[in-house]
Design an enzyme around this catalytic site. Structure first.
Site, short mmCIF file in Angstrom:
data_model
loop_
_atom_site.label_atom_id
_atom_site.label_comp_id
_atom_site.label_asym_id
_atom_site.label_seq_id
_atom_site.Cartn_x
_atom_site.Cartn_y
_atom_site.Cartn_z
CD GLU A 20 -2.68 1.23 2.58
OE1 GLU A 20 -3.62 2.03 2.63
OE2 GLU A 20 -2.41 0.43 3.51
CD GLU A 43 -0.65 7.46 7.21
OE1 GLU A 43 -0.52 6.23 7.30
OE2 GLU A 43 -1.76 8.02 7.06
CG ASP A 82 -6.26 4.24 1.65
OD1 ASP A 82 -6.79 5.37 1.62
OD2 ASP A 82 -6.29 3.51 2.66
CG HIS A 105 -3.07 6.72 2.08
ND1 HIS A 105 -2.53 7.41 3.12
CD2 HIS A 105 -3.44 5.51 2.57
CE1 HIS A 105 -2.55 6.66 4.22
NE2 HIS A 105 -3.11 5.50 3.90
CG HIS A 117 -8.00 0.40 2.29
ND1 HIS A 117 -6.79 0.48 2.95
CD2 HIS A 117 -8.49 -0.84 2.57
CE1 HIS A 117 -6.57 -0.66 3.59
NE2 HIS A 117 -7.58 -1.47 3.37
NE ARG A 167 -7.15 6.67 6.73
CZ ARG A 167 -5.91 6.30 7.02
NH1 ARG A 167 -5.17 7.03 7.83
NH2 ARG A 167 -5.41 5.20 6.50
CD GLU A 221 -7.10 1.39 6.32
OE1 GLU A 221 -6.44 0.44 6.78
OE2 GLU A 221 -6.64 2.24 5.55
#
Length: 271
Positions: A154, A160, A187, A190, A213, A219, A248
């Site tokens: 990922e 991050e 994702d 992101h 995701h 988020r 997620e």
């Protein structure tokens, strides 16, 4: 057919994060099943958190599939990453993920490498760090293949990791590996930070994407932020994606409300 997936966090050391359901596995599975989710993705402290037969029984009872396992607890609890300068820590990280692969393979569920990929630490060489990541993915990709499954990598946002932040960067790295058993996770959270065009990025990386995701720009559940999902959904469908759309996302305003919002959005875009 594209299927829906709810995330469940079972790590007592973590009190908040982007997972829909928390702590009570059976209750979470019942709720997910009642809402019409097809599957679950688990975030657990270790590979032996849940007994195999117990989980098989619950999956059968609630007519759900286990489709992925998060490995981030290896970093959160034990401080392990695949790019730590200490070879003993890298070895332990590989072992932790390897155990997750073995557990997940029983259910045909791949392990996800997200935060355990680590970072290029201050004072360390980027190419050397990437060589450690490549070495680990070669080992783990082969482990997953022998177990009858695959591995998921990922790309994360710049806050991050400083390794790979976009799908294109992830594709180039995976294509440099000997193993072809490492797939890509797209994702949407992101991607909202890093991609210029989410839909185009998905199209361009189509042959590598094997998990998605599903989370909005903030988020939270899709529909609670500003992600333009129409074009993203069209792109996912246009690449003939037949995997899982996994939520997620933060449990806000509550787990139940986030789950309901997610399944309603899933049906809106993929049914």
């Amino acid at each position: 057919m594209i299927k829906s997936c709810a995330t469940i966090a079972l790590v007592p050391q973590i009190k908040y994060g982007p997972w829909i359901y928390w702590n009570d596995l059976e209750s979470a599975m019942k709720k997910a099943s009642d809402l019409g989710f097809d599957a679950i993705e688990l975030f657990t402290p270790a590979s032996d958190t849940i007994g195999i037969e117990e989980l098989k029984g619950l999956l059968a009872k609630y007519k759900l599939e286990l489709v992925a396992l998060g490995t981030g607890a290896g970093k959160v609890i034990h401080g392990l990453t695949l790019t730590d300068p200490d070879p003993e820590i890298r070895k332990k990280a590989i072992s932790f993920i390897s155990d997750m692969i073995s557990f997940g393979a029983t259910f045909g569920a791949p392990a996800i490498i997200g935060s355990m990929q680590g970072n290029v630490l201050a004072g360390n060489d980027r190419e050397k760090t990437l060589s450690w990541l490549a070495e680990a993915l070669e080992i783990l990709g082969e482990k997953a293949e022998k177990a009858g499954t695959f591995l998921i990598y990922e790309p994360l946002n710049r806050y991050e990791t400083n390794l790979f932040n976009t799908l294109n960067a992830g594709v180039k790295f995976l294509e440099s590996l000997k193993t072809k058993n490492v797939k890509l996770l797209a994702d949407l959270f992101h991607m909202n930070i890093e991609e210029a065009d989410l839909a185009q990025s998905i199209t361009d990386a189509s042959s590598h994407i094997n998990h998605i995701h599903f989370a909005d720009s903030n988020r939270k559940a899709i529909g609670l932020g500003h992600t333009e999902m129409e074009s993203v959904a069209r792109a996912i469908q246009s690449i003939n994606y037949s995997g899982y759309i996994s939520a997620e996302a933060f449990p806000e305003p509550s787990s139940d409300e986030a789950a309901l919002q997610t399944i309603q959005s899933f049906k809106k875009y993929f049914r």
